[in-house]
Write a protein that holds these residues in place. Structure first.
Motif, PDB file in Angstrom:
ATOM      1  N   TYR A  19      43.519  46.023  44.252  1.00 40.16           N
ATOM      2  CA  TYR A  19      42.298  45.503  43.622  1.00 40.16           C
ATOM      3  C   TYR A  19      41.307  46.579  43.196  1.00 40.16           C
ATOM      4  O   TYR A  19      40.294  46.267  42.582  1.00 40.16           O
ATOM      5  CB  TYR A  19      41.591  44.546  44.595  1.00 40.16           C
ATOM      6  CG  TYR A  19      42.513  43.553  45.242  1.00 40.16           C
ATOM      7  CD1 TYR A  19      43.171  42.585  44.488  1.00 40.16           C
ATOM      8  CD2 TYR A  19      42.761  43.579  46.617  1.00 40.16           C
ATOM      9  CE1 TYR A  19      44.028  41.668  45.068  1.00 40.16           C
ATOM     10  CE2 TYR A  19      43.626  42.671  47.209  1.00 40.16           C
ATOM     11  CZ  TYR A  19      44.259  41.726  46.437  1.00 40.16           C
ATOM     12  OH  TYR A  19      45.119  40.833  47.016  1.00 40.16           O
ATOM     13  N   THR A  61      36.476  47.077  45.001  1.00 43.35           N
ATOM     14  CA  THR A  61      36.725  45.756  45.562  1.00 43.35           C
ATOM     15  C   THR A  61      37.187  45.850  47.008  1.00 43.35           C
ATOM     16  O   THR A  61      36.814  45.019  47.848  1.00 43.35           O
ATOM     17  CB  THR A  61      37.779  45.003  44.721  1.00 43.35           C
ATOM     18  OG1 THR A  61      37.283  44.851  43.391  1.00 43.35           O
ATOM     19  CG2 THR A  61      38.077  43.635  45.305  1.00 43.35           C
ATOM     20  N   THR A  97      44.083  34.746  38.426  1.00 47.89           N
ATOM     21  CA  THR A  97      44.573  36.025  37.882  1.00 47.89           C
ATOM     22  C   THR A  97      45.032  35.843  36.443  1.00 47.89           C
ATOM     23  O   THR A  97      45.248  34.713  35.980  1.00 47.89           O
ATOM     24  CB  THR A  97      45.748  36.550  38.716  1.00 47.89           C
ATOM     25  OG1 THR A  97      46.900  35.734  38.462  1.00 47.89           O
ATOM     26  CG2 THR A  97      45.419  36.535  40.200  1.00 47.89           C
TER      27      THR A  97
END
Length: 471
Positions: A195, A199, A438
C-alpha cells in the motif's frame, strides 16, 4: 523498526546471588501478597502476557470465561477489567516498552524465561498509558518479583528501573517512534510493499487505538443509532463509542442486533438478494455472517471445524430468533448434499486486519504463518467453488491485510479456473465508500480508511473480499 526485547542490567541494580533464604522468604510472603489490593490482577496480567508473547497463545483464549487462565477466571469483575486494560496497553505498545528497556538498562538480564521483562512491562504500561499512580505500579511490581522464584534475584533491578522511568519519563520517552516500534518489521514491510509507506504508517497509527463497538442491525440502522447514541457507518452498521456491558444495551435481549465490525459485515452484503436461496457460510464461527445470511431470508448451512465455537453460533442465532443448519466438520472432508446458490467463504487467515481489536496478533503471528495459511486458503477456495450452482455466487474473504491471503489468491484462482468470472464490487453495495474498492473491483478495507462518506469517522477492520460467479 520494532526491536526485539534486549533487556540489560543497570549498573546500580545488579542482582545479588540468592540461596534458599530469599526464596523461602518469598514463599512465606505469598499468602499475604495475594490479599494485597491489586496484586493478584497484576500477577495474572504478567502471567497472561508471558503466555501470549513467549508461548504464542491467543489473548482471547487466555481471557475466556470458561476455559481461560485459571487465575483470571477467579478474579472479581473490576480486577478482570484492569487485567484487560493492562494487557491491551502492554501489547499495543510492546515495541515502545522494549525500546525503553534498552534505554533504561545497560546489561542483558540473564534470566531466560522473560519473566522479569513481563513484570516490568506490566508496571511500565500502567505508568505510561493507564491512569494508575507510579507508586502503586512500582510497589506491586516489586512485590511480584519478590515472590517469583525466577524474578526474585532481580527485585532490586525491577525497583531501580521503574523508579528511574518515573524520574526520567520525559527524557526517555520524548522521541519514540510509536508507529514503527509497535509494528514488527515483517508486517510493516508487507504493508509498505502492498500500500506504500505512507499508508503503512497510517495503518500502524490506527492500531494504537482500541476499535469502537460496531453493531449489525436487522433493520432501521438510523433508528437504532439514534436510540443507542451512535452513528451509522459503513454499509449500514451502527457504531458506538461508549463503553459498557454489551448485553445491557437496548435491543440485545430482543435480538435486534449483533456485534460485528462494519468491514466484516460487508462481504455478506455482496451476495445480493438471498430470499429463499440456499446459502453456505463456510468457516462460519463466530457467526455474524451466518446471522446476516439468515436475516436476509436465506436457507443457511453454517460449517466450521470447531464444535466449541459453533456452540456460540447456535446461542447467538437463538437470541436473534434466526435459524441455520449448523455443522461441525473440516471443509477438506465435508461434502454438501446438493449445490448452493450462494457461498460465503471466510477463510482461515493470519487476522492481521483485526489488530485494533486483537493487539496480540502482531506478536503471535509470523511471516511463516501467512505462507502456511495461504496454502490452506487456496485448497479451500478451489474445493468449495465446485459446490456452486451454475450462475451461483461465491464471496471469498479474509480479515487479513496480506496480499498473499487476498488479491493473490483470487488472481491465481481465476487464472486456472476458466469456469468462473469476477463480479466487481460497486460503491452502492458498501455504503458509497469508493476508497475501499480496488481498481480490479475487489473490496479492500484498511484500519485507516474512513467509515463514512463525509470522512468524519475513520477506522475499519482490515478486510479483503472478492465476488466470483460460476458461469
Amino acid at each position: 523498526m520494532a526491536k526485539p526485547s534486549r533487556p540489560h542490567m543497570p549498573s546500580k541494580a545488579r542482582p545479588k546471588k540468592t540461596g534458599p533464604g530469599p526464596q523461602a522468604e518469598g514463599a512465606a510472603e505469598r499468602p499475604q501478597m495475594k490479599d494485597k489490593p491489586g496484586f493478584s490482577a497484576r500477577k495474572v496480567a504478567a502471567d497472561i502476557l508471558g503466555n501470549v508473547v513467549h508461548k504464542r497463545r491467543p489473548l482471547d483464549g487466555e481471557l475466556d470465561a470458561n476455559s481461560g487462565h485459571s487465575g483470571f477466571r477467579e478474579l472479581a469483575a473490576n480486577d478482570k477489567s484492569l487485567v484487560r486494560a493492562i494487557l491491551g496497553a502492554c501489547l499495543r505498545h510492546r515495541g515502545e516498552l522494549n525500546e525503553l528497556l534498552d534505554r533504561l538498562l545497560d546489561r542483558r538480564i540473564p534470566e531466560k524465561t522473560g519473566r522479569v521483562t513481563d513484570i516490568l512491562h506490566v508496571a511500565m504500561a500502567q505508568m505510561l498509558y493507564l491512569d494508575i499512580p507510579d507508586r502503586a505500579a512500582v510497589s506491586l511490581a516489586v512485590d511480584h518479583a519478590s515472590i517469583d522464584r525466577r524474578a526474585v534475584p532481580y527485585k532490586g533491578l525491577v525497583n531501580g528501573v521503574l523508579r528511574r522511568l518515573g524520574r526520567e519519563r520525559e527524557d526517555v520517552t520524548g522521541d519514540l517512534d510509536a508507529n514503527r516500534l509497535n509494528t514488527p518489521e515483517w508486517l510493516f514491510d508487507s504493508w509498505a510493499a502492498a500500500y506504500g509507506e505512507e499508508t503503512a504508517l497510517a495503518i500502524a497509527a490506527a492500531h494504537q487505538n482500541e476499535a469502537a463497538l460496531d453493531l449489525t442491525v436487522k433493520e432501521d440502522p438510523a433508528g437504532w443509532a439514534e436510540r443507542l447514541g451512535g452513528i451509522v457507518v459503513g454499509a449500514g452498521s451502527v457504531r458506538l463509542h461508549r463503553k459498557g456491558a454489551v448485553d445491557a444495551l437496548e435491543g440485545f435481549a430482543e435480538g435486534a442486533w449483533w456485534v460485528q465490525d462494519a468491514a466484516a459485515s460487508m462481504p455478506a452484503r455482496l451476495l445480493g438478494s438471498l430470499e429463499g436461496k440456499r446459502a453456505a457460510d463456510l468457516c462460519a464461527a463466530p457467526g455474524g455472517k451466518t446471522a446476516q445470511l439468515a436475516a436476509a431470508g436465506a436457507r443457511v448451512t453454517a460449517v466450521d471445524i470447531s464444535k466449541s465455537r459453533l456452540k456460540r453460533v447456535s446461542e447467538n442465532l437463538s437470541r436473534l430468533g434466526l435459524e441455520a443448519e449448523v455443522i461441525a466438520s473440516d471443509l477438506r472432508e465435508w461434502e454438501p448434499a446438493s449445490p448452493f446458490d450462494a457461498i460465503l467463504l471466510d477463510a482461515p487467515c493470519s487476522a492481521t486486519g483485526t489488530i485494533r481489536r486483537h493487539p496480540d496478533v502482531p506478536w503471535i503471528k509470523q511471516a511463516y504463518d501467512v505462507g502456511v495459511l495461504s496454502e490452506v486458503q487456496s485448497v479451500l477456495l478451489r474445493r468449495v467453488a465446485g459446490w456452486l450452482q451454475p450462475g451461483g455466487t461465491l464471496v471469498y474473504c479474509t480479515c487479513s491485510m496480506e496480499r498473499a491471503e487476498g488479491e493473490d489468491q483470487i488472481s491465481a484462482f481465476l487464472a486456472d479456473q476458466p469456469g468462473f468470472e469476477l463480479v466487481p464490487v460497486q460503491p452502492e453495495e458498501v455504503g458509497g465508500l469508493e476508497a475501499v474498492i480496488t481498481p480490479e473491483g475487489y473490496l479492500r478495507t484498511l484500519p485507516c480508511h474512513s467509515a463514512t462518506t463525509d470522512g468524519g469517522e475513520t477506522g475499519l477492520d482490515g478486510f479483503f473480499a472478492a465476488r466470483i460467479r460460476r458461469l
